[in-house]
Design an enzyme around this catalytic site. Structure first.
Site, short mmCIF file in Angstrom:
data_model
loop_
_atom_site.label_atom_id
_atom_site.label_comp_id
_atom_site.label_asym_id
_atom_site.label_seq_id
_atom_site.Cartn_x
_atom_site.Cartn_y
_atom_site.Cartn_z
N GLU A 408 -16.58 3.19 5.97
CA GLU A 408 -15.42 3.83 6.06
C GLU A 408 -14.30 3.61 5.19
O GLU A 408 -13.16 3.07 5.34
CB GLU A 408 -14.93 3.61 7.39
N GLU A 484 -24.33 4.39 12.81
CA GLU A 484 -23.77 4.19 14.08
C GLU A 484 -24.13 5.51 14.96
O GLU A 484 -23.94 6.65 14.41
CB GLU A 484 -22.33 4.14 13.91
C1 IPT Z 1 -16.57 4.25 13.53
C2 IPT Z 1 -16.24 2.77 12.69
O1 IPT Z 1 -17.29 2.83 11.64
C3 IPT Z 1 -16.58 1.71 13.63
O2 IPT Z 1 -16.34 0.80 12.94
C4 IPT Z 1 -16.09 1.80 14.95
O3 IPT Z 1 -14.52 2.02 14.85
C5 IPT Z 1 -16.69 3.23 15.67
O4 IPT Z 1 -15.99 4.19 14.67
C6 IPT Z 1 -15.72 3.39 16.77
O5 IPT Z 1 -15.80 2.49 17.80
S1 IPT Z 1 -15.39 5.37 12.83
C7 IPT Z 1 -15.25 6.59 13.82
C8 IPT Z 1 -13.67 7.10 13.97
C9 IPT Z 1 -15.88 7.75 13.61
#
Ligand code: IPT
Length: 959
Positions: A408, A484
């Site tokens: 990010e 993710e």
């Molecule tokens: C995404 C992040 O990469 C991760 O670190 C964590 O924050 C996760 O979301 C949420 O728990 S970014 C998200 C705003 C798509």
């Protein structure tokens, strides 16, 4: 440079040695872990006067490794995306907690005059170092090692080491990971002798050629170093010489074969555990050792509920073993390099690693990415410094299959520069970065939280064009990974099965990484000593992101959550599909290299929840990617309600689990259940004083409310319930699916009951009720038809929606309460754990029992939990009096707890849930799925619960 200039510097540090590999060496080494003198300043001291604990006030002791906020200095603070300070890079607030660490170290006489390094494995965030009063230099990069040459300053006997660590620095703008802001020397510190003519660095290249089964070994090290691999008959090969080996056993996550490689000079010996393997991108397929790889992964932050990101060896091993025993084969080290020993454990036990740089600049996004360092050349050195230190440290680990630039951090030239550097320095591993979908400089297309439909389109290469059409062809042609997905916050995630089906369906999809491994809850105690886990806002932070920090597959104390058990089942590497009709089992091996020879198969049967038989099942060895069909042996005769289970367990001990550990299972019903006998219930209701008697039950004459059933007192009569304490996924923080908002807006948490009719009938008693929220003109019409025999009671519930319902429902059930003495529940149906329609694969048919308390899942933020699906019958007992038995036709959902859904809704932490004077029982006709809308897609249509006519028949008796 003044101290404040160092804090504000774009530069990553000064006075440090070049990055090098983490090397197990026989050179003398003194650990500086343990107690250090410590004091905390509220701001960075203006001068470089060397801290001296003997000079005065404010000094105490602190443990290294450790984080000072968890050792009584200051307090933790949690924000996800937003910076906890004004955004004015590279400047940070004046209020900048700064810790002085001081200790002595006794250096042996023979060290004097030799080279030595002072090594910090991790200092969060800005580190300045002195030895014996001399300033050595400074460093940033909290989760990266820093080394300083120190030999020229050491004296025989006592030496004084001083580390000054500031919480904030320019580098904080590069370290905006979604986690607690905490500080200090949180990893080990050591002093290492560097013998003349020693081995400063080693880069092992150990390739595997899948076409020949051969290996190629090239070890870069000091020119005079010699390489030996006893197992391969290699002795004293000069460093830098490529050696072809006719036959090696490759390393993979499934078979993590390591060879001991000894690198020696006259003065130093380094012993590495090396794996031969190849990582290649073949068209749109990611291959390890020539085979397509399917990543069944998790994102792992380093976390311990008492020590934060200072994680001890046992905890690291526990993570690895938990992962291995739950069929996980990959880890993304979100979003920084972990402790180096964790990577070594992945080498040893077999986990693929996406090793991520310590980089995230997400806090610029809320401001439209203005001033984002990723495209600002003043930050270029800092970016390259980080990537270099990441790669150099762990470059010899076979488990590392992808380098990740960070998380990010938007777009920009500094990202591209890092990728370019990696491609030069280590062409053996592809580059990953998610934040720039058009990036021509990455080797895999990565996304986070893409919906099932998007993954499907990507699998077919039919994803929409992204921003830059010139870069479209590259992206569209490379493998796809979900770095993710399936946000495991609170109760969930739902929908894992459907993702896995897509990953398995398309060669382009190489799997993904669930977000995330562990809830970062901080262990706290109430004044009366009750333990709970704190989250954002619990330390008085003015700006915080609440419980978004608790979104893992394991609870903060590493208790597996139901979500982890579901993941284990969904990603099982061997599938056993039983056809109850033909009594055949199809065993499919989804491994990449392993045959099923390491497993032994067994079958077991039960009828009515009672075990009726078991035996072994002969399954011929199944090769990777293959399947066989085997016949079940003749099963015990069964008339009704019987199931057969086939289970695959470890045939022998593995390094990560003992023989007998279950890897996978399958189940089928081979004699189904007769419906509840309806005809037996035909006695009319009798008037008995101020009540109606129906079979063994008593109802209030005026209201029709059930008061007792045989000897069981019913405190609250069965009433319709549609509310569930919103899960984090129901809330849908990050996305368009905010079901809980719609539910609240309509008023599902404040439904009003109106009794329309109590009617005596020839076959019992009928109640007609209407449930609706104030202000709404939609309703649910409920008919409860009660009838009885001498010792049992039958209830048919019919629910009929009225009006145009604008929302899907959380649940549809009947709720009643019993005295608090009810303490135990046994049931036949799916169990033993909780399950919901889109997270039910881990539950299996059987007969289960639990205490009422044991049915609850203590999610860090209390929310709906504990639902058991597919229940055929349940018995609620305790207190030495009559218990209640409920049978369903068809099955029902069961929830039993000592508080209501409304109390669960109001609770913020687990100690808020206080048992009352009754036990609440909810029997659901249906429940909504969970989805993963806390960050990702909502509940898939098949698992949503629209307001529709539904019926359920229940039979009540006493036990
Ligand atoms: C995404 C992040 O990469 C991760 O670190 C964590 O924050 C996760 O979301 C949420 O728990 S970014 C998200 C705003 C798509």
């Amino acid at each position: 440079m003044s101290p404040i200039d160092r804090i504000r510097s774009y530069a990553p540090g000064a006075g440090r040695l070049p990055a090098r590999a983490s090397l197990p060496s026989d050179a003398p080494r003194i650990s500086l872990d343990g107690e250090w003198a410590f004091r905390l300043h509220p701001a960075v001291p203006a001068t470089d006067e060397v801290p001296d604990p003997s000079t005065g006030e404010g000094w105490g002791a602190i443990a290294v490794p450790g984080m000072w906020q968890l050792q009584g200095h200051g307090s933790p603070a949690y924000t996800n995306v937003r910076f906890p300070f004004p955004v004015e890079p590279p400047v940070v607030p004046d209020a900048n907690p700064t810790g002085d660490y001081v200790r002595t170290v006794t250096v042996p006489e023979e060290w004097v005059g030799q080279e030595a390094v002072l090594r910090f494995e991790g200092a969060d965030a800005h580190l300045t170092v002195w030895v014996n009063g001399e300033l050595l230099g400074w460093s940033t990069g909290s989760r990266l090692a820093a080394e300083f040459a120190v030999g020229h300053l050491l004296v025989a006997g006592e030496n004084v080491v001083v580390a000054r660590v500031s919480q904030w620095a320019a580098s904080s703008y590069l370290e905006d990971q979604d986690m607690w802001w905490m500080s200090g020397l949180f990893r080990s510190v050591s002093l290492q002798l560097r013998p003349a003519g020693g081995i400063d660095d080693v880069f092992v290249h150990a390739d595997y050629d899948e076409t020949t089964g051969g290996g190629r070994l090239l070890v870069e090290a000091a020119p005079l170093a010699r390489i030996s691999v006893e197992e391969l008959g290699l002795a004293d090969v000069p460093a830098g010489t490529a050696v072809e080996i006719a036959s090696v056993e490759p390393w993979s996550a499934e078979v993590p074969r390591l060879y001991e490689v000894v690198v020696a000079t006259d003065s130093e010996t380094v012993t590495l555990r090396v794996g031969f393997r190849s990582v290649r991108i073949d068209g749109d397929v990611l291959k390890v050792n020539g085979r397509p790889v399917l990543l069944r992964g998790v994102n792992r932050h380093e976390w311990h509920p008492d020590t934060g990101r200072a994680v001890d060896a046992d905890t690291m091993l526990r993570d690895v073993l938990l992962m291995k025993t739950h069929n996980i084969n990959a880890v993304r080290t979100s979003h920084y390099p972990p402790h180096p020993d964790f990577v070594r454990l992945c080498d040893e036990y077999g986990l693929y690693v996406v090793l991520e740089n310590d980089l995230e600049t997400h806090g610029f996004e809320p401001n439209g990415w203005r001033q984002n360092p990723s495209d600002d050349l003043r930050w270029r050195d800092a970016y390259l410094d980080r990537m270099t230190r990441t790669l150099e440290r762990d470059k010899n680990s076979p488990s590392v299959i992808l380098w990740s630039l960070g998380n990010e951090s938007g777009h920009g030239r500094n990202l591209a520069a890092m990728a370019e550097w990696i491609h030069r320095r280590d062409p053996s591993r592809p580059v990953h970065y998610e934040g720039d979908w058009d990036s021509g400089y990455v080797d895999v297309y990565s996304r986070m939280y893409a919906t099932h439909a998007e993954v499907d389109a990507i699998g077919r290469h039919e994803e929409p064009l992204t921003v830059d059409p010139a870069l479209d062809a590259h992206r569209r042609s490379i493998p796809f990974v979900q770095c993710e997905y399936a946000h495991a916050m609170g109760n969930g995630p739902g929908g894992l099965t459907e993702y896995q089906q897509l990953f398995e369906a398309y060669d382009r999809c190489c799997g993904g990484f669930v977000w995330e491994w562990i809830d970062h809850g901080i262990r706290q105690r109430t004044p009366d000593g009750t333990e709970f886990f704190a989250y954002g806002g619990d330390f008085g932070e003015p700006l915080h992101d609440s419980n978004f920090v608790a979104d893992g597959l394991v609870l903060p104390d590493r208790t597996p959550s139901p979500g982890l058990l579901e993941f284990k089942k969904v990603v099982e590497p061997v599938r056993t599909a039983i056809d109850a009709g033909t009594r055949q089992v199809v065993v499919t091996n989804l491994h990449e290299v392993r045959t099923t020879a390491y497993l032994s198969f067994g079958w077991s049967t039960s009828e009515g929840g009672e075990a009726t038989g078991a035996g072994t099942l002969d399954v011929p060895e199944v090769g990777p990617g293959e399947s066989v069909t085997v016949a079940l042996p003749p099963l015990p005769a069964a008339t009704a309600d019987a199931e057969v289970t086939v289970s695959a367990v470890l045939a022998a001990d593995e390094p990560w689990a003992p023989a007998g550990h279950e890897v996978s299972w399958g189940q089928a019903e081979y004699a189904s259940r007769p419906p509840v006998d309806v005809l037996a219930f035909a006695t009319p209701a009798r008037v008995d004083g101020d009540s109606y008697a129906v079979g063994p039950a008593r109802f209030d004459r005026g209201t029709g409310r059930l008061r007792s059933l045989g000897g069981v007192e019913v405190l609250d009569a069965p009433a319709l319930v549609v509310w569930r304490a919103p899960t984090d996924n129901d809330m849908g923080y990050h996305g368009p699916n905010q079901l809980a908002v719609e539910w609240r807006a309509l008023g599902l948490d404040r439904m009003v009951r109106r009794l329309e009719l109590v009617e005596e009938q020839s076959a019992g008693l009928r109640l007609r009720e209407r449930y609706a929220p104030a202000a709404a003109d939609v309703a649910l019409l409920v008919t409860q038809s009660w009838s009885g025999t001498g010792d049992a009671l039958r209830l048919r519930v019919d629910v009929e929606p009225e009006g145009g319902w604008p929302v899907v429902l959380p649940r549809l059930g009947l709720r009643f309460s019993l005295p608090a003495a009810v303490s135990d529940v046994s049931w036949s149906g799916l169990g033993p754990g909780e399950s919901y329609p889109d997270s039910v694969r881990a539950a299996r048919l059987g007969r289960w029992s639990s205490s009422v308390d044991g049915l609850q899942t203590p999610y860090v933020m209390p929310q709906e939990n504990g639902h058991r699906s597919g229940v055929r019958w349940a018995e609620l007992t305790g207190g030495g009096t009559a218990g209640l038995r409920v049978e369903g036709s068809p099955e029902f959902g069961l929830t039993v707890r000592r508080w209501t859904s409304e109390q669960l809704t109001a609770a913020r932490h687990t100690p808020d849930l206080v048992p009352g004077d009754r036990v609440w029982v909810e029997l659901d006709l249906a429940q909504s799925g969970l989805g993963s809308a806390s960050c990702g897609p909502g509940v898939l249509p098949a698992y949503q619960l629209p307001a529709q006519p539904r019926s359920l028949t229940l039979r009540f008796s006493t036990v």
